[in-house]
Design a protein around this motif. Structure first.
Motif, PDB file in Angstrom:
ATOM      1  N   THR A   8       0.790  -1.315  -0.108  1.00 33.01           N
ATOM      2  CA  THR A   8      -0.156  -0.041   0.059  1.00 33.01           C
ATOM      3  C   THR A   8       0.901   1.131   0.016  1.00 33.01           C
ATOM      4  OG1 THR A   8      -0.138  -0.080   2.514  1.00 33.01           O
ATOM      5  CG2 THR A   8      -1.909  -1.048   1.235  1.00 33.01           C
ATOM      6  N   ALA A 107      -6.699  -3.622  -0.100  1.00 32.22           N
ATOM      7  CA  ALA A 107      -5.434  -4.665   0.128  1.00 32.22           C
ATOM      8  C   ALA A 107      -5.591  -5.702   1.113  1.00 32.22           C
ATOM      9  CB  ALA A 107      -4.117  -3.773   0.056  1.00 32.22           C
ATOM     10  N   LEU A 119       0.683  -8.635   2.833  1.00 29.94           N
ATOM     11  CA  LEU A 119       0.314  -7.275   2.758  1.00 29.94           C
ATOM     12  C   LEU A 119       1.745  -6.586   3.408  1.00 29.94           C
ATOM     13  CD1 LEU A 119      -1.383  -4.625   2.295  1.00 29.94           C
ATOM     14  CD2 LEU A 119      -2.417  -5.161   4.350  1.00 29.94           C
ATOM     15  N   THR A 121       2.799  -2.614   4.044  1.00 28.53           N
ATOM     16  CA  THR A 121       2.206  -1.212   4.375  1.00 28.53           C
ATOM     17  C   THR A 121       3.318  -0.072   4.492  1.00 28.53           C
ATOM     18  OG1 THR A 121       1.967  -1.479   6.640  1.00 28.53           O
ATOM     19  CG2 THR A 121      -0.046  -2.348   5.110  1.00 28.53           C
ATOM     20  N   ARG A 310       1.169  -9.400   7.569  1.00 27.67           N
ATOM     21  CA  ARG A 310       1.365  -7.745   7.479  1.00 27.67           C
ATOM     22  C   ARG A 310       2.838  -7.402   7.947  1.00 27.67           C
ATOM     23  NH1 ARG A 310       0.901  -3.168  11.033  1.00 27.67           N
ATOM     24  NH2 ARG A 310       1.456  -1.340   9.373  1.00 27.67           N
TER      25      ARG A 310
END
Length: 345
Positions: A8, A107, A119, A121, A310
């Motif tokens: 992201t 996402a 993911l 970020t 993440r």
């Protein structure tokens, strides 16, 4: 297994787009199979900071399937937010906050649905989230937003999807009992239930990564871990009983140890392995300062307890240098690499 990683873009007014452009420029092998969820114009502006647009092209993708056809050094972007134009660098902007939140949610849902493997970020700005208003303003950061998305995906209340923050580099891992709250609230959050829950989450997540039960050290809350009750009773009344309960469940947990020395004991230095695999800290700054002191450029933030992988860099939006081309992308690259390791694990 799907190996696609989603990044992201973070806050468009910060360094997130720039460090994304730099990792695509400098580490094409690591970035193969990665796509950015963000704003195409913002990423093109960032690419221009690091190389000419022709040398570092930005392609708008129609779907996740298009990632496979991207050449090296090409930044593939899924346009999943609305920005009429790139926002000014270094300024809190509600539009940037909303755009960042929209990208995170899209996402996260894609990874939860199995359309991508993990993911990563880029940094967001908490004031920009608040300035966005609406639903985005209800979240103080990534962790809470992802927790809400995971809970919705699992059909559970948020309270039944406990998460914790881990900050890690090659030398030290630390997991926090509490995350984004005032120090007064953080002290009140040191309860038997929260400490034991943190130990369970740490055991499961770090154990999955290591392939064995981790050696967990627990930091005390007070100076000298309370010095036998002279400087506070939390160690005796709360933390030690939680450790005992965890050990009764088979966890390799020990402490509470004096906070000013336990991180040094756990540090894995060259030629001198640490005594522990991870330290559970009682609050945000207690655990994050030691890891960041060892080198912000290599630190990675990992959210534990989610039904998805993440990771993120361990720094913020750096509004003071945004747009100058001086941002260091090392921590983001470390986050990409750790995400791949966790997916494999």
């Amino acid at each position: 297994m799907n190996k696609l990683l989603l990044l992201t873009m973070g806050d468009a007014a910060g360094i997130g787009p720039e460090i994304i452009a730099k990792v695509f420029r400098d580490a094409p092998d690591d970035m193969a199979g990665c796509a950015v969820v963000g704003d195409v114009a913002t990423l093109r502006r960032a690419a221009a900071l690091t190389a000419s647009p022709l040398a570092l092209p930005v392609a708008q993708l129609g779907s996740l399937a298009d990632v496979a056809g991207l050449p090296p050094h090409c930044i593939g972007v899924l346009q999943k937010c609305e920005l009429a134009a790139p926002v000014a660098y270094g300024q809190v902007n509600g539009l940037a906050g909303q755009a960042a939140a929209d990208c995170i949610v899209w996402a996260a849902r894609s990874v939860l649905a199995g359309e991508a493997a993990a993911l990563v970020t880029a940094p967001i700005h908490k004031e920009a989230l608040a300035a966005a208003g609406g639903w985005a303003a209800g979240f103080p950061g990534h962790t809470e937003m992802l927790q809400a998305e995971a809970a919705a995906f699992l059909g559970k209340p948020v309270s039944e999807v406990p998460v914790r923050m881990m900050l890690a580099n090659d030398e030290l891992r630390t997991v926090l009992v509490s995350i984004h709250m005032s120090l007064r609230q953080a002290i009140e959050s040191v309860t038997f239930e929260n400490v034991l829950q943190t130990l369970r989450i740490t055991h499961q997540a770090v154990g999955n990564s290591l392939g064995r039960a981790p050696r967990i050290a627990v930091a005390g809350l007070n100076p000298h871990a309370g010095e036998g009750g002279l400087f506070g009773s939390e160690e005796q009344a709360i933390i030690a009983p939680a450790i005992a309960a965890a050990r009764a469940e088979g966890l390799d947990a020990s402490g509470p140890f004096a906070p000013d020395t336990v991180f040094m004991r756990a540090r894995h230095a060259l030629g001198k392995p640490g005594e522990f695999d991870v330290v559970v800290a009682m609050y945000h700054d207690q655990g994050l300062i030691p890891v960041k002191y060892l080198g912000v450029e290599q630190g990675v933030n990992v959210t534990l307890g989610l039904p998805l992988v993440r990771t993120s860099p361990d720094h913020g939006t750096a509004f003071d240098i945004a747009g100058t081309g001086r941002a260091d992308a090392s921590s983001l690259l470390a986050a990409v690499r750790m995400a791949r390791q966790l997916v494999v694990g």
